[in-house]
Design an enzyme around this catalytic site. Structure first.
Site, short mmCIF file in Angstrom:
data_model
loop_
_atom_site.label_atom_id
_atom_site.label_comp_id
_atom_site.label_asym_id
_atom_site.label_seq_id
_atom_site.Cartn_x
_atom_site.Cartn_y
_atom_site.Cartn_z
N HIS A 19 -3.12 -0.89 -1.24
CA HIS A 19 -3.79 -0.67 0.04
C HIS A 19 -3.51 -1.79 1.03
O HIS A 19 -3.42 -1.54 2.24
CB HIS A 19 -5.30 -0.48 -0.20
CG HIS A 19 -5.61 0.79 -0.91
ND1 HIS A 19 -6.74 0.98 -1.68
CD2 HIS A 19 -4.91 1.96 -1.00
CE1 HIS A 19 -6.73 2.20 -2.19
NE2 HIS A 19 -5.64 2.81 -1.80
N SER A 97 -6.90 5.70 -0.44
CA SER A 97 -5.91 5.60 0.63
C SER A 97 -6.10 6.62 1.74
O SER A 97 -5.87 6.29 2.92
CB SER A 97 -4.49 5.68 0.05
OG SER A 97 -4.36 6.74 -0.86
N GLU A 115 -3.32 16.79 -2.45
CA GLU A 115 -3.88 16.61 -3.79
C GLU A 115 -3.87 17.95 -4.51
O GLU A 115 -4.36 18.95 -3.97
CB GLU A 115 -5.30 16.05 -3.71
CG GLU A 115 -5.98 15.88 -5.05
CD GLU A 115 -5.17 15.03 -6.04
OE1 GLU A 115 -4.97 15.50 -7.18
OE2 GLU A 115 -4.76 13.91 -5.66
N ASP A 142 1.27 20.35 -4.21
CA ASP A 142 2.08 19.29 -4.78
C ASP A 142 2.60 18.40 -3.65
O ASP A 142 3.09 18.89 -2.63
CB ASP A 142 3.26 19.91 -5.54
CG ASP A 142 4.23 18.87 -6.05
OD1 ASP A 142 3.96 18.28 -7.10
OD2 ASP A 142 5.25 18.64 -5.36
N GLY A 143 2.47 17.09 -3.83
CA GLY A 143 2.82 16.17 -2.76
C GLY A 143 4.28 16.21 -2.37
O GLY A 143 4.62 16.13 -1.18
N ASP A 163 1.94 7.49 -4.82
CA ASP A 163 1.38 6.76 -5.97
C ASP A 163 0.91 7.73 -7.05
O ASP A 163 -0.28 7.93 -7.25
CB ASP A 163 0.26 5.80 -5.54
CG ASP A 163 -0.94 6.52 -4.95
OD1 ASP A 163 -0.75 7.59 -4.33
OD2 ASP A 163 -2.07 6.05 -5.12
#
Length: 283
Positions: A19, A97, A115, A142-143, A163
């Site tokens: 962060h 985040s 997410e 899905d990111g 991440d």
């Protein structure tokens, strides 16, 4: 596959380095008036209650953010981080985040938080709505698929935070593939990749972060690594630290992050150390 929940680890040393770096990137983007877009590929729940069972189980925040809250920060980056965290910490919460992004960005800037975990997404949707910030979008997807669909942004300014939990060994390869695809369409994207530092106890995942970073370096973009260790790297140490690889970093971010982390590790025990090094420097 979708078992990981970040609440068990909220506010720990890994969140601190991740962060700090992410806020440094956002601060740099805010130096120009033109709007930008932020992408968070593994957004989690957005905010975490220290009193809930998962966060309270291991209390990892006690070795991370809790070490810093009473500290009079000298580094401007550390001070910015603590100022953003303070409203959450005052009610025994830690901002993930997405919450930090929503609070740090300007009204004209955009956030896309992605997410896939159903329970985490439901919490994310609620927690981001509570902040009542403009242009904050949450996606149950899905990111990496989200990055393919949503990049490059218009205007062509912004940053990506990646991440994953790295529960499965294949996730390291997924990161490399995902970034390769992004950079083909958006060469100037500023990308922050968090990764764990794992001892031999991790089996096949031991050394996987290092191999991933080496593959990412082969893409040829300017990048540096920053790592924080909080324990000795013995065979049985488990996760003894973590790091970030920053691709296309903004000017002087490495110096700002080094100042903040040098200050941070003085509060994190006798084995705490930090290392920052360029992997590829801009010519």
């Amino acid at each position: 596959m979708l078992s990981y929940q970040h609440a068990f680890h909220a506010g720990n040393h890994a969140d601190v380095i991740k962060h700090l770096c992410w806020i440094g990137v956002i601060n740099s983007l805010k130096k120009k008036d033109k709007a930008f877009t932020l992408y968070d590929t593994h957004a989690g729940a957005g905010s975490y209650d220290f009193n809930e069972a998962m966060s309270a189980k291991n209390k990892e925040y006690e070795s991370g953010i809790s070490k810093l809250v009473q500290h009079g920060a000298k580094s401007s980056l550390l001070r910015d981080y603590l100022n953003l965290c303070e409203p959450f910490l005052s009610s025994d919460h830690y901002p993930g985040s997405p919450a930090l992004s929503a609070e740090a960005k300007r009204e004209s800037d955009t956030l896309h938080a992605m997410e896939l975990h159903p329970a985490e997404f439901d919490k994310l949707e609620i927690n981001i709505a509570k902040l009542n910030k403009s242009h904050c979008h949450v996606h149950k997807r899905d990111g990496f698929e989200g990055l393919r669909a949503l990049t490059p942004p218009k205007p062509n300014r912004g940053a990506i935070l990646i991440d994953p939990p790295y529960e499965r060994e294949v996730e390291y390869q997924d990161v490399v593939k995902g970034i390769e695809q992004v950079l083909k369409r958006w060469q100037q994207a500023q990308i922050v990749i968090w990764y764990p530092l794992l001892s031999a106890r991790a089996g096949n995942k031991h050394g996987a972060s290092e191999r991933m970073c080496a593959k990412l370096a082969e893409l040829g973009r300017p990048c540096f690594k920053a790592e924080i260790c909080v324990a000795e790297n013995t065979t049985d140490a488990g996760m003894y630290g973590s790091g970030v690889l920053v691709i296309n970093p903004p000017w002087q971010l490495n110096e700002q992050l080094e100042n903040a982390l040098d200050e941070t590790i003085t509060l994190m025990g006798e084995h705490a150390s930090v290392k920052i090094a360029w992997v590829n420097q801009d010519n």
